[in-house]
Design an enzyme around this catalytic site. Structure first.
Site, mmCIF file in Angstrom:
data_model
loop_
_atom_site.group_PDB
_atom_site.id
_atom_site.type_symbol
_atom_site.label_atom_id
_atom_site.label_comp_id
_atom_site.label_asym_id
_atom_site.label_seq_id
_atom_site.Cartn_x
_atom_site.Cartn_y
_atom_site.Cartn_z
ATOM 1 N N ASN A 169 0.791 -1.240 0.000
ATOM 2 C CA ASN A 169 0.000 0.000 0.000
ATOM 3 C C ASN A 169 0.824 1.292 0.000
ATOM 4 O O ASN A 169 0.344 2.328 -0.443
ATOM 5 C CB ASN A 169 -1.033 -0.002 1.141
ATOM 6 C CG ASN A 169 -0.439 -0.143 2.507
ATOM 7 O OD1 ASN A 169 0.732 -0.476 2.654
ATOM 8 N ND2 ASN A 169 -1.240 0.103 3.529
ATOM 9 N N GLU A 264 6.014 -4.179 11.759
ATOM 10 C CA GLU A 264 4.878 -3.232 11.775
ATOM 11 C C GLU A 264 3.737 -3.988 11.125
ATOM 12 O O GLU A 264 3.729 -4.146 9.905
ATOM 13 C CB GLU A 264 5.189 -2.047 10.870
ATOM 14 C CG GLU A 264 6.020 -0.956 11.438
ATOM 15 C CD GLU A 264 6.074 0.205 10.454
ATOM 16 O OE1 GLU A 264 6.370 -0.034 9.275
ATOM 17 O OE2 GLU A 264 5.804 1.330 10.865
ATOM 18 N N CYS A 298 -2.844 1.454 6.934
ATOM 19 C CA CYS A 298 -2.770 0.791 8.240
ATOM 20 C C CYS A 298 -3.393 1.691 9.292
ATOM 21 O O CYS A 298 -3.839 1.223 10.332
ATOM 22 C CB CYS A 298 -1.331 0.449 8.601
ATOM 23 S SG CYS A 298 -0.331 1.890 8.868
HETATM 24 N N1 LIG Z 1 1.750 -1.168 10.880
HETATM 25 C C1 LIG Z 1 2.001 -0.457 9.816
HETATM 26 O O1 LIG Z 1 2.656 0.587 9.862
HETATM 27 C C2 LIG Z 1 1.455 -0.882 8.479
HETATM 28 C C3 LIG Z 1 0.861 -2.096 8.305
HETATM 29 N N2 LIG Z 1 0.374 -2.452 7.070
HETATM 30 C C4 LIG Z 1 -0.300 -3.736 6.919
HETATM 31 O O2 LIG Z 1 0.110 -4.372 5.704
HETATM 32 C C5 LIG Z 1 -0.907 -5.210 5.201
HETATM 33 C C6 LIG Z 1 -1.131 -4.944 3.734
HETATM 34 O O3 LIG Z 1 0.030 -5.180 2.995
HETATM 35 P P1 LIG Z 1 0.284 -6.514 2.162
HETATM 36 O O4 LIG Z 1 1.352 -6.200 1.159
HETATM 37 O O5 LIG Z 1 -1.018 -7.043 1.676
HETATM 38 O O6 LIG Z 1 0.894 -7.457 3.303
HETATM 39 P P2 LIG Z 1 1.544 -8.909 3.181
HETATM 40 O O7 LIG Z 1 1.848 -9.337 4.570
HETATM 41 O O8 LIG Z 1 0.737 -9.783 2.309
HETATM 42 O O9 LIG Z 1 2.917 -8.652 2.364
HETATM 43 C C7 LIG Z 1 3.899 -7.790 2.857
HETATM 44 C C8 LIG Z 1 5.214 -8.103 2.195
HETATM 45 O O10 LIG Z 1 5.638 -9.421 2.507
HETATM 46 C C9 LIG Z 1 6.040 -10.093 1.334
HETATM 47 N N3 LIG Z 1 5.924 -11.539 1.525
HETATM 48 C C10 LIG Z 1 4.904 -12.381 1.206
HETATM 49 N N4 LIG Z 1 5.200 -13.640 1.595
HETATM 50 C C11 LIG Z 1 6.425 -13.589 2.163
HETATM 51 C C12 LIG Z 1 7.268 -14.563 2.759
HETATM 52 N N5 LIG Z 1 6.929 -15.856 2.847
HETATM 53 N N6 LIG Z 1 8.449 -14.156 3.250
HETATM 54 C C13 LIG Z 1 8.822 -12.868 3.178
HETATM 55 N N7 LIG Z 1 8.071 -11.895 2.621
HETATM 56 C C14 LIG Z 1 6.884 -12.253 2.130
HETATM 57 C C15 LIG Z 1 5.131 -9.507 0.262
HETATM 58 O O11 LIG Z 1 5.668 -9.747 -1.011
HETATM 59 P P3 LIG Z 1 4.693 -10.062 -2.268
HETATM 60 O O12 LIG Z 1 3.955 -8.800 -2.536
HETATM 61 O O13 LIG Z 1 5.645 -10.412 -3.341
HETATM 62 O O14 LIG Z 1 3.806 -11.196 -1.862
HETATM 63 C C16 LIG Z 1 5.169 -8.038 0.655
HETATM 64 O O15 LIG Z 1 6.378 -7.441 0.209
HETATM 65 C C17 LIG Z 1 -2.158 -4.872 6.050
HETATM 66 O O16 LIG Z 1 -2.308 -5.886 7.019
HETATM 67 C C18 LIG Z 1 -1.771 -3.548 6.725
HETATM 68 O O17 LIG Z 1 -2.426 -3.328 7.957
HETATM 69 C C19 LIG Z 1 0.488 -1.630 5.998
HETATM 70 C C20 LIG Z 1 1.056 -0.426 6.117
HETATM 71 C C21 LIG Z 1 1.587 0.053 7.368
HETATM 72 O O1 LIG Z 2 1.422 2.767 6.911
HETATM 73 C C1 LIG Z 2 0.474 3.297 6.337
HETATM 74 O O2 LIG Z 2 -0.557 2.716 5.954
HETATM 75 C C2 LIG Z 2 0.737 4.703 6.036
HETATM 76 O O3 LIG Z 2 1.997 5.079 6.523
HETATM 77 C C3 LIG Z 2 -0.369 5.535 6.552
HETATM 78 O O4 LIG Z 2 -0.033 6.827 6.389
HETATM 79 P P1 LIG Z 2 -1.231 7.939 6.352
HETATM 80 O O5 LIG Z 2 -2.116 7.633 7.494
HETATM 81 O O6 LIG Z 2 -0.471 9.223 6.514
HETATM 82 O O7 LIG Z 2 -1.851 7.769 5.016
#
Ligand SMILES: NC(=O)C1=CN([C@@H]2O[C@H](COP(=O)(O)OP(=O)(O)OC[C@H]3O[C@@H](n4cnc5c(N)ncnc54)[C@H](OP(=O)(O)O)[C@@H]3O)[C@@H](O)[C@H]2O)C=CC1
Ligand SMILES: O=C(O)[C@H](O)COP(=O)(O)O
Length: 313
Positions: A169, A264, A298
């Site tokens: 994202n 995170e 997030c």
């Molecule tokens: N706490 C925070 O600050 C934030 C948390 N988030 C959270 O992120 C999530 C959304 O992101 P999303 O990309 O769908 O999350 P995922 O957990 O699906 O993927 C995150 C990353 O992990 C990689 N990945 C997948 N499988 C593996 C593996 N087996 N080993 C190592 N890496 C792997 C993915 O690669 P690939 O794409 O190639 O599968 C991607 O780069 C939501 O839950 C959101 O809440 C998002 C932003 C900020």
């Molecule tokens: O981790 C996220 O999803 C972003 O850092 C959120 O940032 P924002 O609330 O400023 O869009």
């Protein structure tokens, strides 16, 4: 435009290259991973499906480069980060274009993501210089029975090679929030970008390349997380993993072993409505907080907690 001008080096025909030892390379696998545009549902870009051997080479190069980087003065590390930040902001348009096409981020938000990423890199450089420039003096008479006859100086040292895995994202912003701190602290950095968002991330990495960071210090390998993820996170050359994403983080923490982990993960961000709240304003902000960028933040509002008195109104 993406993949053109200063970014033409990162494209091999129709497939974006990966970054190893200071060079853009095509994978020996001969395979590519397709990135589908969520708006058109058509393949928009292709990236290399890196092999395990290529990951090994990136890790080896990172380890060698890190040793020299750790001895590079803090102010020089900061100088390079500021340069990368400026280049990133200068090229906001092609990077934002990738964000629009790979993750369907609204155009204005896509530009903001790149600009604030540049700002974050500069901020990290500044904070890093302050924080890492400090040491601590410990004296022995704080421990019962001891006189003040022993002194200890402590300061922060780099961990080594940091593996950065950001989510789809914010593929640029949440990558630089790992790259900046790792580099200013004297670490090398290997990035595994999310598949959706990989091309924006490759453009961002090229900005660091253009800034002139030492060869091998930054590596970027592409491929599906489900295919190369375990190999990366269990790699013996990794000294720290910085991950942002969902439940994948739980799986990684079980497999990674004795390396520091920064996780995170998903959250349940609550909006609390107090008795004296302006309800029109609250309603508008809950909708905005929950649904802007289709709720794919997030920090998006996911739970609304309302004081009983408000409900009774
Ligand atoms: N706490 C925070 O600050 C934030 C948390 N988030 C959270 O992120 C999530 C959304 O992101 P999303 O990309 O769908 O999350 P995922 O957990 O699906 O993927 C995150 C990353 O992990 C990689 N990945 C997948 N499988 C593996 C593996 N087996 N080993 C190592 N890496 C792997 C993915 O690669 P690939 O794409 O190639 O599968 C991607 O780069 C939501 O839950 C959101 O809440 C998002 C932003 C900020
Ligand atoms: O981790 C996220 O999803 C972003 O850092 C959120 O940032 P924002 O609330 O400023 O869009």
């Amino acid at each position: 435009m993406a993949g053109t001008g200063p970014f033409s080096d990162i494209l091999d025909g129709e497939v974006y290259k990966y970054y190893a030892d200071g060079e853009w390379r095509a994978s020996a696998s001969g395979k590519a991973v397709a990135i589908v545009n969520p708006t058109t549902r058509q393949t928009q870009y292709r990236v290399q499906a890196c092999t395990q051997e290529e990951v090994n080479k990136v890790m080896e190069a990172a380890k060698v480069a890190q040793m020299a980087w750790a001895r590079t003065p803090l102010w020089k590390r900061a100088e390079l980060l500021h340069k990368a930040a400026a280049i990133l902001k200068e090229h906001k348009a092609p990077i934002a274009e990738c964000l629009v096409k790979e993750i369907a981020k609204p155009a204005k938000d896509a530009v903001s993501e790149v600009v604030r990423s540049g700002d974050l890199v500069s901020y990290t450089a500044e904070e890093g210089v302050r924080i890492l420039g400090e040491g601590k003096l410990l004296v022995s008479d704080s421990f019962p029975g001891n006189e003040r006859n022993k002194y200890c100086l402590s300061s922060k040292v780099p961990l080594g090679v940091v593996l950065a895995i950001p989510p789809f994202n914010y593929p640029v912003n949440l990558a630089v929030s790992k790259i900046g701190p790792a580099l200013i602290a004297g670490n090398a950095l290997v990035l595994k970008p999310p598949t959706q968002g990989a091309v924006a991330a490759l453009h961002m990495v090229h900005c660091f390349h253009l800034a002139g960071f030492p060869k091998g210090l930054i590596g970027c390998v592409t491929g599906k997380g489900s295919e190369i993820g375990d190999f990366l996170t269990m790699h013996p050359g990794v000294n720290c993993i910085s991950f942002t994403g969902g439940d994948t983080g739980i799986a990684i923490s079980k497999k990674a072993g004795m390396v520091p982990l920064q996780m995170e993960l998903g959250g349940k961000d609550a909006c609390i409505v107090l008795e004296d709240a302006d309800l029109d304003l609250v309603a508008a902000n809950i909708v905005k907080g929950g649904f802007s960028y289709s709720g794919q933040r997030c920090t998006a509002v996911k739970v609304v907690l309302i004081m009983e008195a408000v409900i009774l109104v």
